[in-house]
Design a protein around this motif. Structure first.
Motif, PDB file in Angstrom:
ATOM      1  N   LEU A  91     -42.436  -6.187 -21.977  1.00 23.14           N
ATOM      2  CA  LEU A  91     -43.637  -6.798 -22.547  1.00 23.14           C
ATOM      3  C   LEU A  91     -44.880  -6.026 -22.120  1.00 23.14           C
ATOM      4  O   LEU A  91     -45.829  -5.874 -22.897  1.00 23.14           O
ATOM      5  CB  LEU A  91     -43.745  -8.262 -22.111  1.00 23.14           C
ATOM      6  CG  LEU A  91     -42.679  -9.231 -22.621  1.00 23.14           C
ATOM      7  CD1 LEU A  91     -42.992 -10.648 -22.154  1.00 23.14           C
ATOM      8  CD2 LEU A  91     -42.566  -9.185 -24.145  1.00 23.14           C
ATOM      9  N   ALA A 123     -47.937  -4.245 -24.313  1.00 24.08           N
ATOM     10  CA  ALA A 123     -49.377  -4.362 -24.043  1.00 24.08           C
ATOM     11  C   ALA A 123     -50.021  -2.979 -23.970  1.00 24.08           C
ATOM     12  O   ALA A 123     -51.141  -2.774 -24.452  1.00 24.08           O
ATOM     13  CB  ALA A 123     -49.609  -5.122 -22.736  1.00 24.08           C
ATOM     14  N   GLU A 173     -51.910 -10.113 -20.685  1.00 31.06           N
ATOM     15  CA  GLU A 173     -52.241  -9.984 -22.103  1.00 31.06           C
ATOM     16  C   GLU A 173     -51.238 -10.780 -22.947  1.00 31.06           C
ATOM     17  O   GLU A 173     -50.103 -11.017 -22.539  1.00 31.06           O
ATOM     18  CB  GLU A 173     -52.201  -8.514 -22.534  1.00 31.06           C
ATOM     19  CG  GLU A 173     -53.167  -7.614 -21.811  1.00 31.06           C
ATOM     20  CD  GLU A 173     -54.509  -7.501 -22.526  1.00 31.06           C
ATOM     21  OE1 GLU A 173     -54.721  -8.246 -23.508  1.00 31.06           O
ATOM     22  OE2 GLU A 173     -55.329  -6.678 -22.080  1.00 31.06           O
ATOM     23  N   THR A 174     -51.650 -11.185 -24.134  1.00 29.20           N
ATOM     24  CA  THR A 174     -50.741 -11.805 -25.091  1.00 29.20           C
ATOM     25  C   THR A 174     -50.370 -10.752 -26.127  1.00 29.20           C
ATOM     26  O   THR A 174     -51.253 -10.118 -26.721  1.00 29.20           O
ATOM     27  CB  THR A 174     -51.383 -13.010 -25.778  1.00 29.20           C
ATOM     28  OG1 THR A 174     -51.683 -14.011 -24.781  1.00 29.20           O
ATOM     29  CG2 THR A 174     -50.447 -13.619 -26.812  1.00 29.20           C
ATOM     30  N   VAL A 175     -49.076 -10.564 -26.330  1.00 28.66           N
ATOM     31  CA  VAL A 175     -48.604  -9.537 -27.257  1.00 28.66           C
ATOM     32  C   VAL A 175     -47.731 -10.167 -28.338  1.00 28.66           C
ATOM     33  O   VAL A 175     -47.134 -11.229 -28.138  1.00 28.66           O
ATOM     34  CB  VAL A 175     -47.789  -8.448 -26.523  1.00 28.66           C
ATOM     35  CG1 VAL A 175     -48.664  -7.716 -25.520  1.00 28.66           C
ATOM     36  CG2 VAL A 175     -46.556  -9.047 -25.834  1.00 28.66           C
ATOM     37  N   LYS A 176     -47.670  -9.491 -29.481  1.00 31.33           N
ATOM     38  CA  LYS A 176     -46.732  -9.882 -30.531  1.00 31.33           C
ATOM     39  C   LYS A 176     -45.457  -9.089 -30.339  1.00 31.33           C
ATOM     40  O   LYS A 176     -45.490  -7.866 -30.170  1.00 31.33           O
ATOM     41  CB  LYS A 176     -47.328  -9.616 -31.917  1.00 31.33           C
ATOM     42  CG  LYS A 176     -48.357 -10.644 -32.329  1.00 31.33           C
ATOM     43  CD  LYS A 176     -48.735 -10.491 -33.796  1.00 31.33           C
ATOM     44  CE  LYS A 176     -49.689 -11.602 -34.200  1.00 31.33           C
ATOM     45  NZ  LYS A 176     -50.036 -11.521 -35.659  1.00 31.33           N
ATOM     46  N   SER A 212     -45.672 -14.601 -30.413  1.00 29.57           N
ATOM     47  CA  SER A 212     -46.657 -14.245 -29.388  1.00 29.57           C
ATOM     48  C   SER A 212     -46.162 -14.659 -28.026  1.00 29.57           C
ATOM     49  O   SER A 212     -45.667 -15.776 -27.848  1.00 29.57           O
ATOM     50  CB  SER A 212     -47.995 -14.922 -29.680  1.00 29.57           C
ATOM     51  OG  SER A 212     -48.555 -14.433 -30.888  1.00 29.57           O
ATOM     52  N   MET A 213     -46.302 -13.765 -27.066  1.00 25.71           N
ATOM     53  CA  MET A 213     -45.886 -14.057 -25.695  1.00 25.71           C
ATOM     54  C   MET A 213     -46.885 -13.464 -24.718  1.00 25.71           C
ATOM     55  O   MET A 213     -47.461 -12.398 -24.961  1.00 25.71           O
ATOM     56  CB  MET A 213     -44.480 -13.490 -25.407  1.00 25.71           C
ATOM     57  CG  MET A 213     -43.359 -14.156 -26.166  1.00 25.71           C
ATOM     58  SD  MET A 213     -41.735 -13.777 -25.435  1.00 25.71           S
ATOM     59  CE  MET A 213     -41.821 -14.746 -23.929  1.00 25.71           C
ATOM     60  N   ALA A 214     -47.080 -14.163 -23.613  1.00 29.99           N
ATOM     61  CA  ALA A 214     -47.961 -13.676 -22.556  1.00 29.99           C
ATOM     62  C   ALA A 214     -47.192 -12.723 -21.654  1.00 29.99           C
ATOM     63  O   ALA A 214     -46.037 -12.978 -21.298  1.00 29.99           O
ATOM     64  CB  ALA A 214     -48.513 -14.830 -21.744  1.00 29.99           C
TER      65      ALA A 214
END
Length: 203
Positions: free
Chosen positions: A136, A140, A195-198, A186-188
């Motif tokens: 993840l 980011a 950050e929150t990413v797709k 979406s996940m942190a």
């Protein structure tokens, strides 16, 4: 020099006295000029201090230069220099990210701050929890590299080169399936990145 050209010997008492006085005055003048140069060139001094390992001193000099800067563009570039020292020399990733964000706000349309933040995320990925958290963090980083080239076309080559290096470390689709995470969700990002990413999966 004039007396010497007229045949006066260097060993002559008067010649020795004159030379001693000259050497003293020359040393004082050189010290004065050096002090004036250093006072008027904080960026030069910052670079010198970095080479000497005095990283906090370098940051202080960059701050002096920022106070004297007359444009936000110059302030932004100097601020990013501070961020680089904070991250690359002092390992202060969180502080460096905030400084890089400030640099970006001072000089809009500049990709370099986002490249640096992306580098921070790549550098911190291994310490971002388990393997999933690390992947993840890679997403980011890719987001920051994408931002860099979207705001600044001159950053595109550097951004694409970085993305190419880390694309293989994106989340694996099979692991996402096991976790019940669909592409586009979406996940942190865990750890300090936050950050929150797709979610995207490597092909």
């Amino acid at each position: 020099n004039k007396l010497s050209s007229k045949g006066c010997a260097a060993e002559d008492v008067l010649m020795a006295e004159i030379k001693a006085q000259y050497d003293k005055l020359a040393a004082e003048e050189n010290a004065k000029r050096k002090a004036e140069f250093e006072a008027n060139n904080p960026v030069y001094m910052a670079s010198k201090m970095i080479n000497e390992g005095n990283f906090q001193g370098a940051i202080d000099k960059y701050k002096e230069a920022i106070e004297a800067a007359t444009s936000n563009e110059e302030k932004g570039e100097l601020t990013l220099s501070i961020a680089s020292v904070q991250y690359r020399k002092l390992g202060q990733a969180t502080a460096a990210r905030e400084t890089a964000r400030k640099a970006a706000s001072l000089k809009p349309g500049w990709g370099a701050p986002y490249l640096l933040i992306g580098d921070m995320y790549v550098g911190g990925a291994r310490n971002c929890g388990d393997d999933w958290g690390s992947r993840l963090a890679v997403l980011a980083a890719i987001d920051k590299y994408q931002t860099a080239k979207s705001v600044d076309a001159s950053s595109a080559d550097d951004a694409n080169e970085r993305i190419g290096r880390i694309s293989s470390a994106m989340p694996d689709k099979s692991e996402g399936f096991m976790r019940g995470v669909k592409e586009g969700a979406s996940m942190a990002v865990p750890c300090w990145i936050g950050e929150t990413v797709k979610i995207r999966y490597k092909s």
